[in-house]
Design a protein around this motif. Structure first.
Motif, PDB file in Angstrom:
ATOM      1  N   ILE A 171       0.834  -1.204   0.000  1.00 50.75           N
ATOM      2  CA  ILE A 171       0.000   0.000   0.000  1.00 50.75           C
ATOM      3  C   ILE A 171       0.870   1.257   0.000  1.00 50.75           C
ATOM      4  CG2 ILE A 171      -1.616   1.341   1.420  1.00 50.75           C
ATOM      5  CD1 ILE A 171      -2.873  -1.403   2.199  1.00 50.75           C
ATOM      6  N   ALA A 172       1.940   1.261   0.787  1.00 52.24           N
ATOM      7  CA  ALA A 172       2.853   2.408   0.795  1.00 52.24           C
ATOM      8  C   ALA A 172       3.488   2.607  -0.582  1.00 52.24           C
ATOM      9  CB  ALA A 172       3.938   2.213   1.850  1.00 52.24           C
ATOM     10  N   THR A 173       3.806   1.508  -1.256  1.00 53.20           N
ATOM     11  CA  THR A 173       4.365   1.602  -2.608  1.00 53.20           C
ATOM     12  C   THR A 173       3.350   2.202  -3.571  1.00 53.20           C
ATOM     13  OG1 THR A 173       5.786  -0.297  -2.185  1.00 53.20           O
ATOM     14  CG2 THR A 173       5.410   0.289  -4.486  1.00 53.20           C
ATOM     15  N   TYR A 174       2.098   1.774  -3.465  1.00 55.83           N
ATOM     16  CA  TYR A 174       1.070   2.323  -4.342  1.00 55.83           C
ATOM     17  C   TYR A 174       0.862   3.812  -4.068  1.00 55.83           C
ATOM     18  CZ  TYR A 174      -3.207   3.090  -6.845  1.00 55.83           C
ATOM     19  OH  TYR A 174      -4.146   3.597  -7.706  1.00 55.83           O
ATOM     20  N   ILE A 175       0.861   4.195  -2.791  1.00 55.14           N
ATOM     21  CA  ILE A 175       0.736   5.622  -2.459  1.00 55.14           C
ATOM     22  C   ILE A 175       1.917   6.394  -3.042  1.00 55.14           C
ATOM     23  CG2 ILE A 175       0.827   7.272  -0.538  1.00 55.14           C
ATOM     24  CD1 ILE A 175      -0.852   5.200   1.056  1.00 55.14           C
ATOM     25  N   GLY A 176       3.108   5.797  -2.982  1.00 52.23           N
ATOM     26  CA  GLY A 176       4.279   6.420  -3.588  1.00 52.23           C
ATOM     27  C   GLY A 176       4.120   6.584  -5.084  1.00 52.23           C
ATOM     28  N   GLU A 177       3.548   5.581  -5.742  1.00 52.30           N
ATOM     29  CA  GLU A 177       3.300   5.688  -7.184  1.00 52.30           C
ATOM     30  C   GLU A 177       2.364   6.841  -7.476  1.00 52.30           C
ATOM     31  OE1 GLU A 177       2.956   1.994  -9.720  1.00 52.30           O
ATOM     32  OE2 GLU A 177       2.556   1.198  -7.711  1.00 52.30           O
ATOM     33  N   ARG A 178       1.327   6.986  -6.676  1.00 48.81           N
ATOM     34  CA  ARG A 178       0.365   8.065  -6.888  1.00 48.81           C
ATOM     35  C   ARG A 178       1.009   9.426  -6.631  1.00 48.81           C
ATOM     36  NH1 ARG A 178      -1.818   7.670 -10.200  1.00 48.81           N
ATOM     37  NH2 ARG A 178      -3.111   9.431  -9.662  1.00 48.81           N
ATOM     38  N   ARG A 179       1.800   9.530  -5.569  1.00 50.33           N
ATOM     39  CA  ARG A 179       2.389  10.820  -5.221  1.00 50.33           C
ATOM     40  C   ARG A 179       3.500  11.203  -6.204  1.00 50.33           C
ATOM     41  NH1 ARG A 179       4.478  12.873   0.635  1.00 50.33           N
ATOM     42  NH2 ARG A 179       5.185  14.880  -0.110  1.00 50.33           N
ATOM     43  N   VAL A 180       4.374  10.287  -6.501  1.00 50.90           N
ATOM     44  CA  VAL A 180       5.451  10.565  -7.452  1.00 50.90           C
ATOM     45  C   VAL A 180       4.864  10.721  -8.845  1.00 50.90           C
ATOM     46  CG1 VAL A 180       7.522   9.605  -8.525  1.00 50.90           C
ATOM     47  CG2 VAL A 180       7.218   9.449  -6.067  1.00 50.90           C
TER      48      VAL A 180
END
Length: 145
Positions: A65-74
């Motif tokens: 989930i943190a990786t997906y949030i990172g994908e969205r933010r980056v």
């Protein structure tokens, strides 16, 4: 103008970029980690404690989930300067359906291990169909259908 995630004084931005860089390993590794207790039980008859199994699932899903949030933010920071359009190759709908499918797959593996293999199989099949639906919708949208 540098974004917040690209600023060197933002450790969260650095961490998110690192997670996004290795996202394939994180997603696949998380799914494999969730499946390890099942493999150990089936192959060697070794049973992990319920607390250990729960910890593996929670940590794996949390990292995914943190990786997906990172994908969205980056991902928001990757915009064409001239047109203002996103340079990402997949739509938000497809990325959301794939993320949901990955979570459904992880839950399915957990349910196979802890609850009932048949019920877990339904989660796994549902996750596959959900991802397929997202790809099919993306392909139809690209073809103008």
């Amino acid at each position: 103008m540098a974004s917040q995630t690209q600023s060197p004084d933002r450790p969260l931005g650095t961490l998110l970029r690192l997670l996004v860089t290795y996202r394939l390993f994180i997603y696949l590794g998380g799914l494999i980690a969730i499946g390890v207790p099942l493999f150990l039980r089936r192959a060697y008859g070794t049973e992990l404690s319920p607390g250990a199994r729960t910890a593996i699932v929670v940590v794996s899903l949390g990292l995914m989930i943190a990786t997906y949030i990172g994908e969205r933010r980056v991902g928001r920071d990757h915009v064409d300067a001239e047109t203002g359009e996103s340079t990402e190759s997949y739509s938000l709908r497809l990325r959301a359906s794939i993320a949901t499918a990955v979570v459904g797959l992880a839950i399915g593996i957990y349910v196979v291990m802890e609850v009932n293999p048949l019920t877990g199989a339904f989660f796994i099949i549902g996750a596959f169909l959900f991802a397929y639906m997202g790809y099919r919708t993306e392909r139809e949208g690209a073809n103008g259908v």
